[in-house]
Each structure stands twice: as structure tokens, then as C-alpha cells.
Enzyme design. Structure first.
Site, PDB file in Angstrom:
ATOM      1  N   ARG A 184      -0.616 -46.195 -20.723  1.00  0.00           N
ATOM      2  CA  ARG A 184      -0.278 -44.859 -20.237  1.00  0.00           C
ATOM      3  C   ARG A 184      -1.028 -44.655 -18.926  1.00  0.00           C
ATOM      4  NH1 ARG A 184       4.145 -42.522 -23.223  1.00  0.00           N
ATOM      5  NH2 ARG A 184       4.886 -44.109 -21.809  1.00  0.00           N
ATOM      6  N   PHE A 188       8.348 -48.521 -17.727  1.00  0.00           N
ATOM      7  CA  PHE A 188       7.356 -49.039 -18.674  1.00  0.00           C
ATOM      8  C   PHE A 188       7.990 -49.655 -19.912  1.00  0.00           C
ATOM      9  CE2 PHE A 188       7.813 -45.449 -21.547  1.00  0.00           C
ATOM     10  CZ  PHE A 188       8.297 -44.463 -20.707  1.00  0.00           C
ATOM     11  N   PHE A 240       5.528 -35.395 -19.124  1.00  0.00           N
ATOM     12  CA  PHE A 240       5.799 -36.421 -20.116  1.00  0.00           C
ATOM     13  C   PHE A 240       6.979 -37.234 -19.578  1.00  0.00           C
ATOM     14  CE2 PHE A 240       7.718 -38.506 -23.716  1.00  0.00           C
ATOM     15  CZ  PHE A 240       6.636 -39.284 -24.067  1.00  0.00           C
ATOM     16  N   THR A 241       6.976 -38.524 -19.883  1.00  0.00           N
ATOM     17  CA  THR A 241       7.928 -39.449 -19.246  1.00  0.00           C
ATOM     18  C   THR A 241       9.388 -38.988 -19.356  1.00  0.00           C
ATOM     19  OG1 THR A 241       7.880 -40.747 -21.284  1.00  0.00           O
ATOM     20  CG2 THR A 241       6.423 -41.455 -19.503  1.00  0.00           C
ATOM     21  N   LYS A 252       7.430 -36.649 -34.541  1.00  0.00           N
ATOM     22  CA  LYS A 252       5.962 -36.557 -34.531  1.00  0.00           C
ATOM     23  C   LYS A 252       5.516 -35.604 -35.648  1.00  0.00           C
ATOM     24  CE  LYS A 252       6.853 -38.192 -30.254  1.00  0.00           C
ATOM     25  NZ  LYS A 252       8.227 -38.453 -29.768  1.00  0.00           N
ATOM     26  N   ASP A 310       7.254 -27.486 -25.219  1.00  0.00           N
ATOM     27  CA  ASP A 310       7.485 -28.781 -25.857  1.00  0.00           C
ATOM     28  C   ASP A 310       6.641 -28.730 -27.122  1.00  0.00           C
ATOM     29  OD1 ASP A 310       7.423 -31.344 -26.806  1.00  0.00           O
ATOM     30  OD2 ASP A 310       7.442 -32.273 -24.823  1.00  0.00           O
ATOM     31  N   TYR A 350      31.301 -33.331 -41.998  1.00  0.00           N
ATOM     32  CA  TYR A 350      31.316 -33.292 -40.529  1.00  0.00           C
ATOM     33  C   TYR A 350      30.901 -31.902 -40.040  1.00  0.00           C
ATOM     34  CZ  TYR A 350      32.605 -34.126 -35.728  1.00  0.00           C
ATOM     35  OH  TYR A 350      32.540 -34.285 -34.373  1.00  0.00           O
TER      36      TYR A 350
HETATM   37  N1  F0G Z   1       7.717 -34.714 -25.567  1.00  0.00           N
HETATM   38  C1  F0G Z   1       6.579 -35.326 -25.900  1.00  0.00           C
HETATM   39  C2  F0G Z   1       5.288 -34.653 -25.667  1.00  0.00           C
HETATM   40  C3  F0G Z   1       6.618 -36.610 -26.453  1.00  0.00           C
HETATM   41  O1  F0G Z   1       5.481 -37.209 -26.781  1.00  0.00           O
HETATM   42  C4  F0G Z   1       7.868 -37.237 -26.660  1.00  0.00           C
HETATM   43  C5  F0G Z   1       7.953 -38.588 -27.192  1.00  0.00           C
HETATM   44  C6  F0G Z   1       9.031 -36.546 -26.295  1.00  0.00           C
HETATM   45  C7  F0G Z   1       8.910 -35.275 -25.763  1.00  0.00           C
HETATM   46  C8  F0G Z   1      10.398 -37.150 -26.447  1.00  0.00           C
HETATM   47  O2  F0G Z   1      10.765 -37.157 -27.757  1.00  0.00           O
HETATM   48  O3  F0G Z   1      10.955 -39.588 -28.303  1.00  0.00           O
HETATM   49  O4  F0G Z   1      11.986 -37.846 -29.757  1.00  0.00           O
HETATM   50  O5  F0G Z   1      12.944 -38.336 -27.538  1.00  0.00           O
HETATM   51  N2  F0G Z   1       6.958 -39.344 -27.246  1.00  0.00           N
HETATM   52  C9  F0G Z   1       6.906 -40.684 -27.789  1.00  0.00           C
HETATM   53  C10 F0G Z   1       5.547 -41.262 -27.567  1.00  0.00           C
HETATM   54  C11 F0G Z   1       8.010 -41.573 -27.356  1.00  0.00           C
HETATM   55  O6  F0G Z   1       5.354 -42.433 -27.906  1.00  0.00           O
HETATM   56  O7  F0G Z   1       4.656 -40.551 -27.084  1.00  0.00           O
HETATM   57  P1  F0G Z   1      11.719 -38.310 -28.365  1.00  0.00           P
END
Ligand code: F0G
Length: 459
Positions: free
Chosen positions: A383, A449, A125-126, A259, A216, A73
Site C-alpha cells: 500500500r 497494483f 481509496f483505490t 468487511k 464510505d 428474480y
Molecule cells: N472502500 C474501502 C474503504 C475499501 O477498503 C474497499 C475495498 C472498497 C471501498 C471497495 O469495496 O472491494 O467491495 O468493491 N477494500 C479491499 C481491501 C479491496 O483489500 O482493502 P469492494
């Protein structure tokens, strides 16, 4: 010298069988999924290009590291291993493990955004924007105009427009700005890099005004390859040197390990400010987990430590981007409208140019993603307007780019899969006038989405 081919610096040791479906089966699956590729079952998908997130194939070294998970832990050995790799590769003094990128985004936004403040960024980014808004901030796009033009060949479309940033600083002042959110290899722009020159100038401008810059770093290694290949003066630099130089300009980073880092789950927040890191750990223990595991199992931290080292090996990153470019070139040769220059993690179809007979409110990118799935079982992602969602006042956002993303998982598919994909897209392109627009019949309030449902608009 004659150009020689790239090839993967690995061979296959284990395979995962794929499902082949008939057009009728795909029609049933698409109806059940409300024409949203996020809602398809992966068993109904042949080649899955929905995302490069968490979909990488791990190496034998990573799989064996999993067996060395220390699931204590507190004080897991794997935490210290990962901390040391992050420190070496990305720099930064403080390392805070999270379950994935958005866990880090949540903590950073909660601590650094005050209600009403602007958060400038090189395109949204979303999830990043969602967390900034959840904390009361307002996102403002300061990316160069070229990024919004799918036909511009500008080599660094991820760059920050310094004049736009300066205007924001002039009108809002330091207090009106939370921080600059700087993304490397900008996802929503098509996987487009920032130049080192621009990163340096952007960080210098922000720091001159006392504004912190948070990176990021999700696809920073891919960005480093583009700097090496496209930016004069970096030809002789190594990938690790370029990654470090990018990070060294900034005050911290959020990272999705799913990624670049070649793992199926994991992420982190890294910071230089010790006081801020202390506050971040306080939030971490409530929302993610104790400071030495955050949101990850010990074994996942072990796999990520190995993955980060593999991610910065030049043959790996060259083959990864090389495969994306192989697919892109096939589509370009066939005249399919795609975002240029070719980006790092995927190929982006320009749905607005692909389906000029559809109005933006008929969601051309969503309709195109559905048509591709129907043709071949290849799964892609919208997108465009559906991803962009609504602004805080409730109005639908129609971004300049209305794209379908073909995202290539790392070390997963072969060149033959890329050929099958290209042939399917070209076939759909040849019959594009038959594709109908969509109407949204279910719209979730946030990040719509993921779960929105659609029906074809029958003329
Ligand atoms: N920043 C970027 C540029 C991303 O592409 C993503 C995730 C995140 C942050 C968030 O990271 O998913 O680990 O919480 N992108 C995925 C995509 C979901 O399909 O582009 P996460």
C-alpha cells in the site's frame, strides 16, 4: 481493576487445512507471480493477510441463512430482510443492493460527479478514487496531516482537516465540488478512525454550503469501537448507537459488505434522497441487476442480513480489533516500524523506515511484501507507490506513506497464527539490509497494483 484478556466470542466448528510450502517452492511461486502478492495462487499461501475483504468466516447462523435464499428474480424475501436490517443499523431511507462496494461507488460517482468537479476525501481509496475519476472528477485529499505521519500518535488520524476543506470551498465554490467522500476507519491511513466531533463538524460545514456528504461505511463498526474507547463522552454509548449517529450526519453511504458485514460478497448504496435513489436504481438495472437483488443472489443477501447484526455486537468487534492489536503489540515490542496508533483491520509496516536503503522508485513496500512471503508464506499487500499509481497527467505518485498491510480476516485465524506472523516479520526485519529493490516490468493502465509485474534489481 486489573486488565483482563479478550477472547473470541465463538468456537471453531469446521476447519480448512492450510498448505505449508518450502522456501524453494515459495521462490518458484513468487517468480511466477512477478513479485506481486496479488498474483500468487492462494494454494501457495500459508497465512493469507492480503485483505480482510470477503475473507471472513461466516457463523453457523449465516450458513443456515444461506439455505433460506429466495432466488426469485423480483421481490426476493431476502431483499426485504436485508433492507430492514440496513435501515435499522445504518439508517438511510433508500437501500440499493450491489455486488460489492465498487458497484455502489460506480453508481454514486456517475450520478453525483460532473466533469471537472473536485471530490474531496479523507485520503483516497483505490477503487473509490478510480470511479470518481472515471466520472470526470478530481480527487483532493483533505485528511489531517497527522494521517501522513506513521509515527504520530494522534488518536483520530482519519479526521478531515476543516481548514483544508474550507480553503477548497473558498476557492472552488459549491459548484466546483461534487460531494465530500468521508471514509470511516481510513484504510490507506492504516485503519485510522474519525472522531464523532470531527464527523459532526465536517458534515455541518459541508451542509452549510449545500455540499452533500457520502460516507464510505465499509469499516464504520470498527470506527464506532474507537469512538467508544477513545472519545470522551462515548464510554456509555453502545456500538449500534455510535454507528447510527455517524450515519445520521451524512446523506448516504457506499458499503462493501465484504468487511464489517462478515460476508464473502455483497454491498450496497444507501441514500436519503428519493429522486437520487430513483436514478440510482435506473443505473443499477443496467449494470448490476434488478432493484431487489442488484448484484447479489438471494442467499447472499440472507447471509449479509445476519452478518450485519453480528457485526455490531460488542464482544465481536472487541475481539476483532483485539486480535489486530495483539499482533501489532508484538511487532512494536520488537522495534519493527509500524503505523501508530494501531488501527482497526490490520497492521501496516512502514516500508520506508523498514528499508531505508531503498529509493522510493525501487518500490520498498512491494519488495518487503515479497520478502515476507519468501520467509514464511505469509501473504501481505503493498500500500504505497504501486497502489497510488499515476496522477491524470501520467506522473507517478509517491505518497508519503509507503506501507505493507497485514490485514486480518475476521474470525479466521488464531493467536498462534498471529505469533507465527510476528516471528516472520521480526526475522525479516533482522535481515532487512539484504532485501533488494524492484523494477516494474509490466504496468497495467488502471489500478496497476492488481496486475503489475516486477523483477529484483540486482546490484
Ligand atoms: N472502500 C474501502 C474503504 C475499501 O477498503 C474497499 C475495498 C472498497 C471501498 C471497495 O469495496 O472491494 O467491495 O468493491 N477494500 C479491499 C481491501 C479491496 O483489500 O482493502 P469492494
Amino acid at each position: 481493576m486489573k486488565q483482563r484478556s479478550w477472547a473470541e466470542p465463538w468456537k471453531v466448528k469446521m476447519v480448512e487445512p492450510l498448505t505449508m510450502t518450502s522456501p524453494r517452492e515459495r521462490r518458484v511461486a513468487l517468480d511466477a507471480a512477478g513479485f506481486n502478492t496479488f498474483l500468487l495462487r492462494s494454494e501457495d499461501v500459508y497465512i493469507d493477510l492480503l485483505t480482510d475483504s470477503g475473507t471472513s468466516a461466516m457463523s453457523d447462523r449465516q450458513w443456515s441463512a444461506l439455505m433460506r435464499g429466495d432466488e426469485a428474480y423480483a421481490g426476493s424475501r431476502n431483499y426485504y430482510e436485508l433492507e430492514s436490517v440496513v435501515h435499522e443499523v445504518y439508517g438511510y431511507r433508500e437501500f440499493i443492493p450491489t455486488h460489492q462496494g465498487r458497484g455502489a461507488e460506480f453508481i454514486l460517482s456517475q450520478l453525483q460527479v460532473k466533469p471537472g468537479q473536485w471530490v474531496p476525501g479523507n485520503m483516497y481509496f483505490t477503487t473509490t478514487r478510480y470511479h470518481q475519476e472515471l466520472a470526470g472528477g478530481r480527487f483532493i485529499d483533505v485528511i489531517v496531516d497527522e494521517a501522513h505521519d506513521s509515527e504520530s500518535e494522534f488518536p483520530f488520524k482519519g479526521n478531515v482537516d476543516l481548514a483544508k476543506l474550507q480553503r477548497l470551498i473558498d476557492t472552488s465554490g459549491r459548484k466546483g465540488i461534487a460531494y465530500l467522500s468521508l471514509e470511516t476507519n481510513v484504510n490507506m491511513a492504516g485503519g485510522q478512525p474519525c472522531s464523532m466531533e470531527n464527523i459532526r463538524a465536517t458534515c455541518a460545514l459541508c451542509h452549510h454550503h449545500g455540499i452533500p456528504v457520502y460516507l464510505d461505511a465499509t469499516r464504520c463498526v470498527e470506527n464506532a469501537l474507537f469512538v467508544k474507547c477513545r472519545e470522551p463522552g462515548f464510554e456509555q454509548h453502545t456500538i449500534p448507537q455510535i454507528v447510527r449517529e455517524i450515519c445520521d450526519q451524512t446523506d448516504g453511504c457506499t458499503m462493501s459488505g465484504k468487511k464489517d458485514s462478515l460476508v464473502n460478497i455483497g454491498g450496497f448504496l444507501a441514500l436519503n434522497d428519493l429522486t437520487l435513489a430513483e436514478e440510482a436504481r435506473n443505473l443499477l438495472v443496467c449494470h448490476e441487476g434488478l432493484q431487489t437483488y442488484g448484484g447479489m443472489a438471494g442467499r447472499d443477501m440472507a447471509a449479509m442480513a445476519v452478518g450485519i447484526r453480528e457485526s455490531i455486537e460488542e464482544p465481536h468487534i472487541r475481539a476483532r480489533v483485539g486480535q489486530v492489536h495483539y499482533l501489532g503489540q508484538r511487532l512494536l515490542d520488537a522495534g519493527v516500524p509500524i503505523v501508530r496508533p494501531l488501527g482497526g483491520h490490520g497492521i501496516y509496516l512502514d516500508a520506508a523506515r523498514f528499508l531505508p536503503h531503498l529509493a522510493r522508485c525501487e518500490y520498498p513496500a512491494q519488495a518487503l511484501a515479497a520478502a515476507i512471503y519468501l520467509d514464511s508464506g505469509v501473504r501481505t499487500m503493498e500500500r504505497g507507490a504501486v497502489s497510488a499509481g499515476r496522477s491524470p497527467d501520467g506522473a507517478e505518485i509517491f505518497p508519503k506513506l509507503e506501507l505493507v498491510r497485514l490485514t486480518i480476516p475476521r474470525r479466521v485465524y488464531t493467536q498462534a497464527h498471529m505469533d507465527v506472523t510476528a516471528e516472520s516479520i521480526i526475522e525479516v526485519f533482522e535481515h532487512r539490509s539484504e532485501i533488494q529493490g524492484l523494477r516494474m516490468v509490466h504496468e497495467p493502465k488502471r489500478l496497476r497494483f492488481f496486475q503489475a509485474r516486477f523483477e529484483p534489481i540486482v546490484a
